[in-house]
Design a protein around this motif. Structure first.
Motif, short mmCIF file in Angstrom:
data_model
loop_
_atom_site.label_atom_id
_atom_site.label_comp_id
_atom_site.label_asym_id
_atom_site.label_seq_id
_atom_site.Cartn_x
_atom_site.Cartn_y
_atom_site.Cartn_z
N GLU A 68 -5.36 3.46 -10.25
CA GLU A 68 -4.72 2.32 -9.04
C GLU A 68 -3.17 2.44 -8.96
O GLU A 68 -2.63 1.46 -8.42
CB GLU A 68 -5.15 1.11 -9.54
CG GLU A 68 -6.60 0.89 -9.37
CD GLU A 68 -7.04 -0.71 -9.80
OE1 GLU A 68 -6.35 -1.30 -10.18
OE2 GLU A 68 -8.43 -0.68 -9.85
N VAL A 69 -2.56 3.42 -9.18
CA VAL A 69 -1.04 3.53 -9.21
C VAL A 69 -0.50 3.25 -7.72
O VAL A 69 0.21 2.40 -7.44
CB VAL A 69 -0.45 5.03 -9.80
CG1 VAL A 69 0.92 5.01 -9.54
CG2 VAL A 69 -0.74 4.96 -11.16
N THR A 70 -1.01 4.26 -7.04
CA THR A 70 -0.60 4.27 -5.66
C THR A 70 -1.11 3.02 -4.87
O THR A 70 -0.41 2.27 -3.95
CB THR A 70 -1.12 5.49 -4.84
OG1 THR A 70 -0.50 6.68 -5.36
CG2 THR A 70 -0.65 5.37 -3.54
N ALA A 71 -2.58 2.86 -5.10
CA ALA A 71 -2.89 1.56 -4.17
C ALA A 71 -2.36 0.41 -4.81
O ALA A 71 -2.22 -0.56 -3.92
CB ALA A 71 -4.41 1.54 -4.65
N ASP A 72 -1.84 -0.03 -6.00
CA ASP A 72 -1.14 -1.19 -6.40
C ASP A 72 -0.03 -1.16 -5.58
O ASP A 72 0.72 -2.43 -5.19
CB ASP A 72 -1.05 -1.14 -7.90
CG ASP A 72 -2.32 -1.56 -8.63
OD1 ASP A 72 -3.33 -2.00 -7.94
OD2 ASP A 72 -2.20 -1.52 -9.69
N ILE A 73 1.10 -0.05 -5.82
CA ILE A 73 2.18 -0.07 -5.02
C ILE A 73 1.96 -0.39 -3.63
O ILE A 73 2.76 -1.20 -2.96
CB ILE A 73 2.78 1.42 -5.48
CG1 ILE A 73 3.17 1.29 -6.91
CG2 ILE A 73 3.95 1.38 -4.67
CD1 ILE A 73 3.76 2.79 -7.19
N LEU A 74 1.23 0.43 -2.90
CA LEU A 74 0.87 0.13 -1.53
C LEU A 74 0.46 -1.47 -1.13
O LEU A 74 1.18 -1.85 -0.10
CB LEU A 74 0.00 1.23 -0.83
CG LEU A 74 0.28 2.64 -0.86
CD1 LEU A 74 -0.67 3.48 -0.37
CD2 LEU A 74 1.59 2.65 0.19
N ASN A 75 -0.49 -1.87 -1.87
CA ASN A 75 -0.74 -3.38 -1.70
C ASN A 75 0.49 -4.11 -1.88
O ASN A 75 0.65 -5.34 -1.08
CB ASN A 75 -2.09 -3.63 -2.49
CG ASN A 75 -3.05 -3.14 -1.90
OD1 ASN A 75 -3.38 -2.99 -0.89
ND2 ASN A 75 -4.05 -3.00 -3.01
N LEU A 76 1.25 -4.20 -2.63
CA LEU A 76 2.38 -4.84 -3.07
C LEU A 76 3.54 -4.60 -1.91
O LEU A 76 3.99 -5.75 -1.30
CB LEU A 76 3.15 -4.52 -4.54
CG LEU A 76 4.57 -5.12 -4.64
CD1 LEU A 76 4.30 -6.45 -5.08
CD2 LEU A 76 5.23 -4.45 -5.71
N LEU A 77 3.81 -3.40 -1.40
CA LEU A 77 4.56 -3.20 -0.51
C LEU A 77 4.28 -3.83 0.98
O LEU A 77 5.03 -4.05 1.62
CB LEU A 77 4.90 -1.74 -0.38
CG LEU A 77 5.61 -1.10 -1.50
CD1 LEU A 77 5.73 0.51 -1.18
CD2 LEU A 77 7.06 -1.65 -1.77
N LEU A 78 2.92 -3.80 1.06
CA LEU A 78 2.41 -4.31 2.34
C LEU A 78 2.61 -5.98 2.31
O LEU A 78 2.98 -6.56 3.06
CB LEU A 78 0.85 -3.96 2.51
CG LEU A 78 0.32 -4.36 3.79
CD1 LEU A 78 1.08 -4.20 5.02
CD2 LEU A 78 -1.25 -4.23 3.75
N ASP A 79 2.31 -6.62 1.23
CA ASP A 79 2.38 -8.08 1.18
C ASP A 79 3.95 -8.35 1.20
O ASP A 79 4.13 -9.22 1.95
CB ASP A 79 2.05 -8.53 -0.18
CG ASP A 79 0.36 -8.44 -0.38
OD1 ASP A 79 -0.38 -8.27 0.67
OD2 ASP A 79 -0.15 -8.47 -1.48
N VAL A 80 4.87 -7.46 0.81
CA VAL A 80 6.28 -7.78 0.50
C VAL A 80 6.78 -7.78 2.19
O VAL A 80 7.40 -8.58 2.78
CB VAL A 80 6.92 -6.86 -0.38
CG1 VAL A 80 8.50 -7.12 -0.05
CG2 VAL A 80 6.80 -7.43 -1.54
N SER A 81 6.33 -6.63 2.73
CA SER A 81 6.89 -6.30 4.22
C SER A 81 6.20 -7.28 5.27
O SER A 81 6.72 -7.59 6.07
CB SER A 81 6.42 -4.88 4.60
OG SER A 81 4.77 -4.81 4.93
N GLN A 82 5.23 -7.96 4.71
CA GLN A 82 4.53 -9.07 5.65
C GLN A 82 4.92 -10.30 5.45
O GLN A 82 4.72 -11.50 5.95
CB GLN A 82 3.04 -9.21 5.67
CG GLN A 82 2.47 -7.75 6.41
CD GLN A 82 1.05 -7.65 6.25
OE1 GLN A 82 0.31 -8.16 5.69
NE2 GLN A 82 0.39 -6.56 7.12
N GLN A 83 5.54 -10.56 4.17
CA GLN A 83 6.23 -11.82 3.69
C GLN A 83 5.16 -12.74 3.40
O GLN A 83 5.31 -13.95 3.64
CB GLN A 83 7.56 -12.49 4.37
CG GLN A 83 8.43 -11.39 4.59
CD GLN A 83 9.67 -11.96 5.56
OE1 GLN A 83 9.27 -12.28 6.67
NE2 GLN A 83 11.05 -12.27 5.04
#
Length: 158
Positions: A68-83
């Motif tokens: 889940e390395v890439t999935a975890d990072i992408l999910n975090l970045l998506l949430d951050v980008s959407q605030q």
């Protein structure tokens, strides 16, 4: 050595964001921003992330999709980008950075997805970060995660 493996780093950043939301303590926000900068710095120009950063050689430098390395990072970045939720405090500039890193990561996933000729299928677990060729985890003497099913499928279907 910081790692992204097995939900490390992304989970801690989620906790820091939640702690900031609950307390308003600038220490939590500063720690969150430092961790997020680590994720930004660790991303390869092609859009992937290594298993750990700073780079230390061997399979740790591979673009890592498993655990889940890439999935975890992408999910975090998506949430951050959407605030969303606990990330409402994130500045507009950092939100935009998160969005750019997210989009580069998604573009790489689309590039790496195996096309069998009948449609897009799956991915390898790790890739050489320079060549984007599937590769194993571990040393040659202990390759406990050989190039995986995606590679086998690609070879069998050609």
């Amino acid at each position: 050595m910081p790692t992204f493996d097995n939900s490390a780093t992304s989970t801690q950043l989620q906790v820091l964001a939640r702690a900031y939301s609950a307390t308003g303590s600038a220490d939590y926000a500063e720690a969150f921003y430092r961790g997020l900068q680590l994720i930004f710095q660790a991303q390869y120009p092609n859009g992937g992330w290594p298993q750990s950063y700073p780079l230390r050689g061997g399979y740790h430098d591979h673009i890592t999709l498993n655990d889940e390395v890439t999935a975890d990072i992408l999910n975090l970045l998506l949430d951050v980008s959407q605030q969303t939720g606990d990330y409402a405090f994130v500045s507009e500039a950092v939100r935009q950075q998160a969005r750019q890193h997210f989009e580069r990561g998604i573009a790489l996933l689309l590039l790496l997805q195996v096309d069998t000729g009948q449609g897009l299928t799956l991915w390898a677990a790790q890739y050489q970060h320079r060549t984007l060729e599937p590769d194993s985890a571990g040393t040659a003497a202990q390759a406990w995660q050989p190039p995986d099913l995606a590679t086998v499928c690609r070879n069998r279907l050609q």
